[in-house]
Design a protein around this motif. Structure first.
Motif, PDB file in Angstrom:
ATOM      1  N   ILE A  63      35.762  -8.681   5.044  1.00  0.00           N
ATOM      2  CA  ILE A  63      34.479  -7.862   5.297  1.00  0.00           C
ATOM      3  C   ILE A  63      33.865  -8.759   6.751  1.00  0.00           C
ATOM      4  O   ILE A  63      33.342  -7.765   7.506  1.00  0.00           O
ATOM      5  N   SER A  64      33.971  -9.972   6.908  1.00  0.00           N
ATOM      6  CA  SER A  64      33.453 -10.401   8.037  1.00  0.00           C
ATOM      7  C   SER A  64      34.287  -9.927   9.361  1.00  0.00           C
ATOM      8  O   SER A  64      33.686  -9.731  10.452  1.00  0.00           O
ATOM      9  N   HIS A  65      35.523  -9.562   9.125  1.00  0.00           N
ATOM     10  CA  HIS A  65      36.225  -9.131  10.325  1.00  0.00           C
ATOM     11  C   HIS A  65      35.862  -7.906  10.789  1.00  0.00           C
ATOM     12  O   HIS A  65      35.626  -7.305  11.869  1.00  0.00           O
ATOM     13  N   THR A  66      35.396  -7.037   9.598  1.00  0.00           N
ATOM     14  CA  THR A  66      34.876  -5.579  10.009  1.00  0.00           C
ATOM     15  C   THR A  66      33.585  -5.763  10.852  1.00  0.00           C
ATOM     16  O   THR A  66      33.371  -5.092  11.878  1.00  0.00           O
ATOM     17  N   SER A  67      32.726  -6.917  10.226  1.00  0.00           N
ATOM     18  CA  SER A  67      31.571  -7.135  11.120  1.00  0.00           C
ATOM     19  C   SER A  67      31.881  -7.393  12.357  1.00  0.00           C
ATOM     20  O   SER A  67      30.990  -6.754  13.399  1.00  0.00           O
ATOM     21  N   GLN A  92      24.568  -8.845   4.516  1.00  0.00           N
ATOM     22  CA  GLN A  92      23.601  -8.743   5.457  1.00  0.00           C
ATOM     23  C   GLN A  92      24.084  -8.730   6.931  1.00  0.00           C
ATOM     24  O   GLN A  92      23.878  -7.640   7.663  1.00  0.00           O
ATOM     25  N   GLN A  93      25.383  -9.326   7.063  1.00  0.00           N
ATOM     26  CA  GLN A  93      25.865  -9.349   8.524  1.00  0.00           C
ATOM     27  C   GLN A  93      26.755  -8.056   8.676  1.00  0.00           C
ATOM     28  O   GLN A  93      26.606  -7.546   9.715  1.00  0.00           O
ATOM     29  N   LEU A  94      27.155  -7.571   7.746  1.00  0.00           N
ATOM     30  CA  LEU A  94      27.790  -6.372   7.505  1.00  0.00           C
ATOM     31  C   LEU A  94      26.791  -5.281   8.090  1.00  0.00           C
ATOM     32  O   LEU A  94      27.016  -4.270   8.696  1.00  0.00           O
ATOM     33  N   LYS A  95      25.908  -5.367   7.052  1.00  0.00           N
ATOM     34  CA  LYS A  95      24.832  -4.398   7.473  1.00  0.00           C
ATOM     35  C   LYS A  95      24.142  -4.198   8.928  1.00  0.00           C
ATOM     36  O   LYS A  95      24.060  -3.337   9.551  1.00  0.00           O
ATOM     37  N   ASP A  96      24.112  -5.341   9.302  1.00  0.00           N
ATOM     38  CA  ASP A  96      23.515  -5.486  10.673  1.00  0.00           C
ATOM     39  C   ASP A  96      24.403  -5.338  11.886  1.00  0.00           C
ATOM     40  O   ASP A  96      23.954  -4.472  12.845  1.00  0.00           O
ATOM     41  N   SER A  97      25.727  -5.160  11.547  1.00  0.00           N
ATOM     42  CA  SER A  97      26.574  -4.920  12.648  1.00  0.00           C
ATOM     43  C   SER A  97      26.922  -3.349  12.423  1.00  0.00           C
ATOM     44  O   SER A  97      26.901  -2.731  13.691  1.00  0.00           O
ATOM     45  N   PHE A  98      26.919  -2.665  11.231  1.00  0.00           N
ATOM     46  CA  PHE A  98      26.486  -1.230  11.186  1.00  0.00           C
ATOM     47  C   PHE A  98      25.341  -0.628  12.074  1.00  0.00           C
ATOM     48  O   PHE A  98      25.458   0.572  12.552  1.00  0.00           O
TER      49      PHE A  98
END
Length: 172
Positions: free
Chosen positions: A68-72, A103-109
């Motif tokens: 998931i962090s890779h996606t972010s 949260q990091q994922l949402k922020d990146s999107f």
């Protein structure tokens, strides 16, 4: 009579082709698709219990949190395609805590969406340098979304191996 039908069909096909060739991708379409993909990926990350965030299907693969962090991280890496600069420092950490990863994922999107919303139609036609190749900004955005969908496909394997349904699928 048969010849008239064939001529009519050919004319209709020509007109359809002409209309399709004039079709343009609009930034609103990109934002709508991005929102659907965001939901798909975030919901899959939410579906996985925190106890499985360290799960690795094989030793060679990332664990779920890293996947998931890779996606972010990729979202931030691709930021230039939507006329944004990659944040410095990169806000993606190596945390394994579900709440922080999501949260990091949402922020990146959100970061990418903010850039997409600022694009004008002419920006999509602009030729840019993208990982050593020259292409239209639209083409680079399509490559970015293709990468995202591939990575989400990998994430769904992790959830399925744990008997968990991924988030609802979506996209274009």
């Amino acid at each position: 009579m048969k010849r008239a039908k064939i001529n009519w069909a050919m004319a209709a096909l020509f007109m359809f082709t002409l209309n399709v060739s004039k079709a343009q991708m609009r930034t609103e379409n990109l934002v709508t698709a991005w929102d659907a993909m965001t939901k798909m990926v975030v919901e899959t990350a939410k579906a996985m219990p925190e106890s499985n965030y360290g799960f690795k299907p094989t030793d060679e693969l990332r664990d779920f949190a890293e996947q998931i962090s890779h996606t972010s991280g990729a979202n931030y890496l691709f930021a230039s395609v939507v006329k944004l600069n990659t944040p410095d420092p990169n806000p993606v950490t190596d945390t394994k805590k579900k709440k922080e990863v999501i949260q990091q994922l949402k922020d990146s999107f959100t970061f990418i969406r903010d850039g997409m919303e600022k694009l004008k139609e002419e920006d999509l036609k602009e030729e840019i340098e993208f990982f050593g190749s020259k292409m239209s900004r639209l083409q680079s955005i399509l490559i970015m979304t293709s990468h995202l969908q591939r990575e989400h496909g990998k994430s769904t394997i992790y959830t399925r191996l744990k008997g968990i349904a991924p988030g609802p699928t979506g996209g274009w």
